[in-house]
Design a protein around this motif. Structure first.
Motif, PDB file in Angstrom:
ATOM      1  N   ARG A  27       2.735   6.876  -6.637  1.00 41.50           N
ATOM      2  CA  ARG A  27       1.844   7.963  -7.069  1.00 41.50           C
ATOM      3  C   ARG A  27       2.509   9.319  -6.885  1.00 41.50           C
ATOM      4  O   ARG A  27       2.359  10.215  -7.714  1.00 41.50           O
ATOM      5  CB  ARG A  27       0.522   7.881  -6.297  1.00 41.50           C
ATOM      6  N   THR A  55       1.527   4.294  -2.853  1.00 41.49           N
ATOM      7  CA  THR A  55       1.436   5.717  -2.532  1.00 41.49           C
ATOM      8  C   THR A  55       2.693   6.464  -2.967  1.00 41.49           C
ATOM      9  O   THR A  55       2.626   7.550  -3.549  1.00 41.49           O
ATOM     10  CB  THR A  55       1.219   5.910  -1.020  1.00 41.49           C
ATOM     11  N   ASP A  74      -0.775   9.502   1.820  1.00 38.56           N
ATOM     12  CA  ASP A  74      -1.854   9.216   0.871  1.00 38.56           C
ATOM     13  C   ASP A  74      -2.642  10.466   0.489  1.00 38.56           C
ATOM     14  O   ASP A  74      -2.802  10.752  -0.702  1.00 38.56           O
ATOM     15  CB  ASP A  74      -2.779   8.144   1.443  1.00 38.56           C
ATOM     16  N   ASP A  83      -4.385   1.458  -3.264  1.00 38.82           N
ATOM     17  CA  ASP A  83      -3.562   1.501  -2.052  1.00 38.82           C
ATOM     18  C   ASP A  83      -4.419   1.603  -0.796  1.00 38.82           C
ATOM     19  O   ASP A  83      -4.146   0.957   0.218  1.00 38.82           O
ATOM     20  CB  ASP A  83      -2.501   2.605  -2.115  1.00 38.82           C
ATOM     21  N   GLY A  84      -5.494   2.396  -0.860  1.00 36.93           N
ATOM     22  CA  GLY A  84      -6.372   2.500   0.294  1.00 36.93           C
ATOM     23  C   GLY A  84      -7.093   1.195   0.587  1.00 36.93           C
ATOM     24  O   GLY A  84      -7.204   0.772   1.746  1.00 36.93           O
ATOM     25  N   ASP A 100      -2.753  12.391  -3.212  1.00 33.73           N
ATOM     26  CA  ASP A 100      -4.019  12.682  -3.895  1.00 33.73           C
ATOM     27  C   ASP A 100      -4.100  14.137  -4.322  1.00 33.73           C
ATOM     28  O   ASP A 100      -4.421  14.463  -5.470  1.00 33.73           O
ATOM     29  CB  ASP A 100      -5.205  12.354  -2.983  1.00 33.73           C
ATOM     30  N   ASP A 106      -4.591   5.205  -6.443  1.00 32.07           N
ATOM     31  CA  ASP A 106      -5.257   5.819  -5.293  1.00 32.07           C
ATOM     32  C   ASP A 106      -6.355   4.901  -4.769  1.00 32.07           C
ATOM     33  O   ASP A 106      -6.566   4.782  -3.555  1.00 32.07           O
ATOM     34  CB  ASP A 106      -5.834   7.177  -5.696  1.00 32.07           C
ATOM     35  N   ALA A 131       0.831  -1.207   0.000  1.00 33.10           N
ATOM     36  CA  ALA A 131       0.000   0.000   0.000  1.00 33.10           C
ATOM     37  C   ALA A 131       0.865   1.257   0.000  1.00 33.10           C
ATOM     38  O   ALA A 131       0.622   2.201  -0.768  1.00 33.10           O
ATOM     39  CB  ALA A 131      -0.921  -0.006   1.216  1.00 33.10           C
ATOM     40  N   ASN A 132       1.898   1.276   0.848  1.00 36.55           N
ATOM     41  CA  ASN A 132       2.781   2.444   0.902  1.00 36.55           C
ATOM     42  C   ASN A 132       3.606   2.589  -0.372  1.00 36.55           C
ATOM     43  O   ASN A 132       3.885   3.711  -0.811  1.00 36.55           O
ATOM     44  CB  ASN A 132       3.714   2.344   2.106  1.00 36.55           C
ATOM     45  N   GLY A 184       1.329   6.157   5.713  1.00 31.49           N
ATOM     46  CA  GLY A 184       0.226   6.118   4.765  1.00 31.49           C
ATOM     47  C   GLY A 184      -0.841   7.144   5.064  1.00 31.49           C
ATOM     48  O   GLY A 184      -1.391   7.761   4.144  1.00 31.49           O
ATOM     49  N   ARG A 185      -1.136   7.341   6.365  1.00 34.98           N
ATOM     50  CA  ARG A 185      -2.150   8.331   6.730  1.00 34.98           C
ATOM     51  C   ARG A 185      -1.764   9.730   6.279  1.00 34.98           C
ATOM     52  O   ARG A 185      -2.620  10.542   5.938  1.00 34.98           O
ATOM     53  CB  ARG A 185      -2.352   8.320   8.249  1.00 34.98           C
TER      54      ARG A 185
END
Length: 210
Positions: free
Chosen positions: A35, A32, A92, A74-75, A96, A71, A28-29, A88-89
């Motif tokens: 991205r 991010t 992310d 990953d979430g 975006d 996007d 997930a990270n 991530g918090r």
């Protein structure tokens, strides 16, 4: 009463094990981070050869579309696989807003999108981010369905503007952007109402000593 040698010894309940914090380098990270790295690539492609070459704009659209797709993934991966981290918090939402802001500002610089549209959308995003910090002591403002629909329409509209479209498609992208702006303003007002209510409720709980 004494227990015989064969009786089981009394056992104490063991506390539930706390799951370890996921490592930084999880899927997930990584998505991010990818991205975030796509942002300068997207900008370079958008402005390549003067910024109006259909070929380079198509490449820019591809980079933007990949960023939007990551996007979503990953979430979803972070929630389903238990990969939510402090990085991530923070990263992310930054990723975006970076890719969306780059698209809006870039298109306005190129003269393809009115500056007032860019200003309205970016002001809303920045305002809601500050609003979340304003009430974070008392509560977390959850993402609404309207907010998710707003993000989707913004992504589609900006993507359509990145491509060099003519005729009915050009009209269609203007309609999509108009819908995105309406949702942006509408959901923004809804978040403001929620933030004021949550803050008032939190202050009232503090005064009652809860």
């Amino acid at each position: 009463m004494t227990k015989g040698p064969g009786a089981p010894a009394a056992t104490r309940p063991t506390p539930a094990a706390v799951p370890p914090e996921p490592g930084l380098w999880n899927i997930a990270n990584v998505l991010t981070m990818f991205r975030l790295l796509l942002v300068p690539v997207f900008v370079a492609l958008l402005f390549a050869d003067g910024g109006h070459d259909p070929k380079w704009r198509a490449f820019a659209w591809a980079a933007f579309a990949v960023a939007m797709i990551t996007d979503v993934f990953d979430g979803a991966l972070a929630r389903s696989k238990g990969l939510i981290t402090d990085f991530g918090r923070i990263a992310d939402p930054i990723a975006d807003k970076a890719i969306m802001g780059a698209g809006l500002i870039g298109l306005s610089i190129l003269g393809d999108l009115p500056w007032w549209v860019t200003a309205v959308i970016l002001a809303r995003e920045l305002g809601i981010t500050l609003m979340r910090f304003w009430v974070i002591r008392y509560a977390v403002i959850p993402a609404s369905r309207g907010g998710k629909l707003k993000t989707l329409t913004q992504g589609i509209a900006v993507g359509m503007y990145v491509l060099v479209l003519t005729g009915p498609l050009a009209t269609g992208r203007a309609v999509m952007m108009a819908i995105a702006v309406v949702l942006t303003v509408g959901t923004g007002l809804d978040y403001v109402v929620q933030a004021i209510r949550l803050r008032r409720e939190g202050i009232a709980r503090e005064r009652r000593g809860e």
